[in-house]
Design a protein around this motif. Structure first.
Motif, PDB file in Angstrom:
ATOM      1  N   GLY A   6       0.829  -1.196   0.000  1.00  0.00           N
ATOM      2  CA  GLY A   6       0.000   0.000   0.000  1.00  0.00           C
ATOM      3  C   GLY A   6       0.861   1.242   0.000  1.00  0.00           C
ATOM      4  N   ALA A   7       0.223   2.383   0.139  1.00  0.00           N
ATOM      5  CA  ALA A   7       0.939   3.655   0.140  1.00  0.00           C
ATOM      6  C   ALA A   7       1.914   3.769   1.317  1.00  0.00           C
ATOM      7  N   PRO A   8       1.547   3.362   2.536  1.00  0.00           N
ATOM      8  CA  PRO A   8       2.511   3.496   3.646  1.00  0.00           C
ATOM      9  C   PRO A   8       3.772   2.659   3.435  1.00  0.00           C
ATOM     10  N   GLU A   9       3.614   1.469   2.889  1.00  0.00           N
ATOM     11  CA  GLU A   9       4.779   0.613   2.660  1.00  0.00           C
ATOM     12  C   GLU A   9       5.696   1.202   1.596  1.00  0.00           C
ATOM     13  N   ILE A  10       5.123   1.727   0.527  1.00  0.00           N
ATOM     14  CA  ILE A  10       5.915   2.326  -0.551  1.00  0.00           C
ATOM     15  C   ILE A  10       6.657   3.562  -0.032  1.00  0.00           C
ATOM     16  N   ILE A  11       5.988   4.367   0.763  1.00  0.00           N
ATOM     17  CA  ILE A  11       6.635   5.558   1.333  1.00  0.00           C
ATOM     18  C   ILE A  11       7.785   5.145   2.240  1.00  0.00           C
ATOM     19  N   LEU A  12       7.583   4.110   3.042  1.00  0.00           N
ATOM     20  CA  LEU A  12       8.639   3.626   3.924  1.00  0.00           C
ATOM     21  C   LEU A  12       9.835   3.120   3.121  1.00  0.00           C
ATOM     22  N   ILE A  13       9.577   2.402   2.043  1.00  0.00           N
ATOM     23  CA  ILE A  13      10.664   1.913   1.178  1.00  0.00           C
ATOM     24  C   ILE A  13      11.436   3.085   0.573  1.00  0.00           C
ATOM     25  N   LEU A  14      10.731   4.100   0.091  1.00  0.00           N
ATOM     26  CA  LEU A  14      11.398   5.279  -0.485  1.00  0.00           C
ATOM     27  C   LEU A  14      12.245   6.007   0.551  1.00  0.00           C
ATOM     28  N   VAL A  15      11.753   6.132   1.788  1.00  0.00           N
ATOM     29  CA  VAL A  15      12.513   6.797   2.842  1.00  0.00           C
ATOM     30  C   VAL A  15      13.791   6.012   3.143  1.00  0.00           C
ATOM     31  N   VAL A  16      13.693   4.685   3.200  1.00  0.00           N
ATOM     32  CA  VAL A  16      14.867   3.854   3.461  1.00  0.00           C
ATOM     33  C   VAL A  16      15.883   3.998   2.334  1.00  0.00           C
ATOM     34  N   ILE A  17      15.414   4.023   1.080  1.00  0.00           N
ATOM     35  CA  ILE A  17      16.323   4.188  -0.062  1.00  0.00           C
ATOM     36  C   ILE A  17      17.033   5.536   0.011  1.00  0.00           C
ATOM     37  N   ILE A  18      16.307   6.583   0.340  1.00  0.00           N
ATOM     38  CA  ILE A  18      16.921   7.914   0.439  1.00  0.00           C
ATOM     39  C   ILE A  18      17.944   7.949   1.575  1.00  0.00           C
ATOM     40  N   LEU A  20      19.668   5.363   2.702  1.00  0.00           N
ATOM     41  CA  LEU A  20      20.817   4.530   2.356  1.00  0.00           C
ATOM     42  C   LEU A  20      21.736   5.195   1.340  1.00  0.00           C
ATOM     43  N   PHE A  21      21.156   5.746   0.289  1.00  0.00           N
ATOM     44  CA  PHE A  21      21.968   6.262  -0.811  1.00  0.00           C
ATOM     45  C   PHE A  21      22.189   7.760  -0.757  1.00  0.00           C
ATOM     46  N   GLY A  22      21.381   8.497  -0.067  1.00  0.00           N
ATOM     47  CA  GLY A  22      21.521   9.943  -0.010  1.00  0.00           C
ATOM     48  C   GLY A  22      20.800  10.604  -1.167  1.00  0.00           C
ATOM     49  N   ALA A  23      20.231  11.745  -0.911  1.00  0.00           N
ATOM     50  CA  ALA A  23      19.429  12.452  -1.909  1.00  0.00           C
ATOM     51  C   ALA A  23      20.283  12.963  -3.069  1.00  0.00           C
ATOM     52  N   LYS A  24      21.576  13.198  -2.843  1.00  0.00           N
ATOM     53  CA  LYS A  24      22.432  13.731  -3.903  1.00  0.00           C
ATOM     54  C   LYS A  24      22.777  12.676  -4.943  1.00  0.00           C
ATOM     55  N   LYS A  25      22.887  11.420  -4.542  1.00  0.00           N
ATOM     56  CA  LYS A  25      23.300  10.367  -5.470  1.00  0.00           C
ATOM     57  C   LYS A  25      22.141   9.783  -6.272  1.00  0.00           C
ATOM     58  N   LEU A  26      20.909   9.945  -5.799  1.00  0.00           N
ATOM     59  CA  LEU A  26      19.772   9.322  -6.478  1.00  0.00           C
ATOM     60  C   LEU A  26      19.582   9.797  -7.924  1.00  0.00           C
ATOM     61  N   PRO A  27      19.659  11.111  -8.224  1.00  0.00           N
ATOM     62  CA  PRO A  27      19.502  11.519  -9.626  1.00  0.00           C
ATOM     63  C   PRO A  27      20.586  10.946 -10.541  1.00  0.00           C
ATOM     64  N   MET A  29      22.191   8.115 -10.066  1.00  0.00           N
ATOM     65  CA  MET A  29      21.909   6.692 -10.216  1.00  0.00           C
ATOM     66  C   MET A  29      20.777   6.463 -11.230  1.00  0.00           C
ATOM     67  N   ALA A  30      19.742   7.281 -11.161  1.00  0.00           N
ATOM     68  CA  ALA A  30      18.626   7.154 -12.095  1.00  0.00           C
ATOM     69  C   ALA A  30      19.082   7.466 -13.516  1.00  0.00           C
ATOM     70  N   ARG A  31      19.939   8.474 -13.673  1.00  0.00           N
ATOM     71  CA  ARG A  31      20.442   8.844 -14.997  1.00  0.00           C
ATOM     72  C   ARG A  31      21.284   7.721 -15.595  1.00  0.00           C
ATOM     73  N   SER A  32      22.160   7.130 -14.787  1.00  0.00           N
ATOM     74  CA  SER A  32      22.997   6.050 -15.301  1.00  0.00           C
ATOM     75  C   SER A  32      22.166   4.806 -15.591  1.00  0.00           C
ATOM     76  N   LEU A  33      21.129   4.562 -14.810  1.00  0.00           N
ATOM     77  CA  LEU A  33      20.236   3.437 -15.086  1.00  0.00           C
ATOM     78  C   LEU A  33      19.499   3.658 -16.403  1.00  0.00           C
ATOM     79  N   GLY A  34      19.074   4.885 -16.663  1.00  0.00           N
ATOM     80  CA  GLY A  34      18.406   5.200 -17.927  1.00  0.00           C
ATOM     81  C   GLY A  34      19.335   5.028 -19.118  1.00  0.00           C
ATOM     82  N   LYS A  35      20.586   5.467 -18.988  1.00  0.00           N
ATOM     83  CA  LYS A  35      21.562   5.299 -20.072  1.00  0.00           C
ATOM     84  C   LYS A  35      21.800   3.821 -20.342  1.00  0.00           C
TER      85      LYS A  35
END
Length: 92
Positions: A6-18, A20-27, A29-35
């Motif tokens: 549900g929405a609470p679980e997805i939000i919790l997963i996103l918070v844990v990802i942020i 773990l990896f930090g807000a600066k590295k996420l863009p 990582m997403a860009r390199s995944l897209g490439k």
């Protein structure tokens, strides 16, 4: 038990990802995944095209196909590189 997110679980997963990896590295990582996904898609398309054209063997004395260029992203000239297609050197 794990089948319904549900929405609470997805939000919790996103918070844990942020956290773990930090807000600066996420863009980045997403860009390199897209490439990587674009490269994989273009290579798969090239392999399909090569497979369909290899069924039609060129006649003796015919010129091999022209060299093609692989680009990591559309318009990204810095990371493009020419690729020589392999040739069949065996004699029948």
């Amino acid at each position: 038990m794990f089948g319904r997110l549900g929405a609470p679980e997805i939000i919790l997963i996103l918070v844990v990802i942020i956290l773990l990896f930090g807000a600066k590295k996420l863009p980045d990582m997403a860009r390199s995944l897209g490439k990587s996904a674009r490269i994989l898609k273009s290579e798969a398309k090239a392999m399909k095209e090569d497979g369909s054209t290899s069924a039609q063997a060129p006649a003796p004395g015919e010129q091999p196909p022209a060299q093609r260029t692989i680009q990591a992203a559309p318009g990204d000239v810095a990371s493009s590189r020419p690729v020589n297609e392999p040739t069949d050197t065996t004699q029948r």
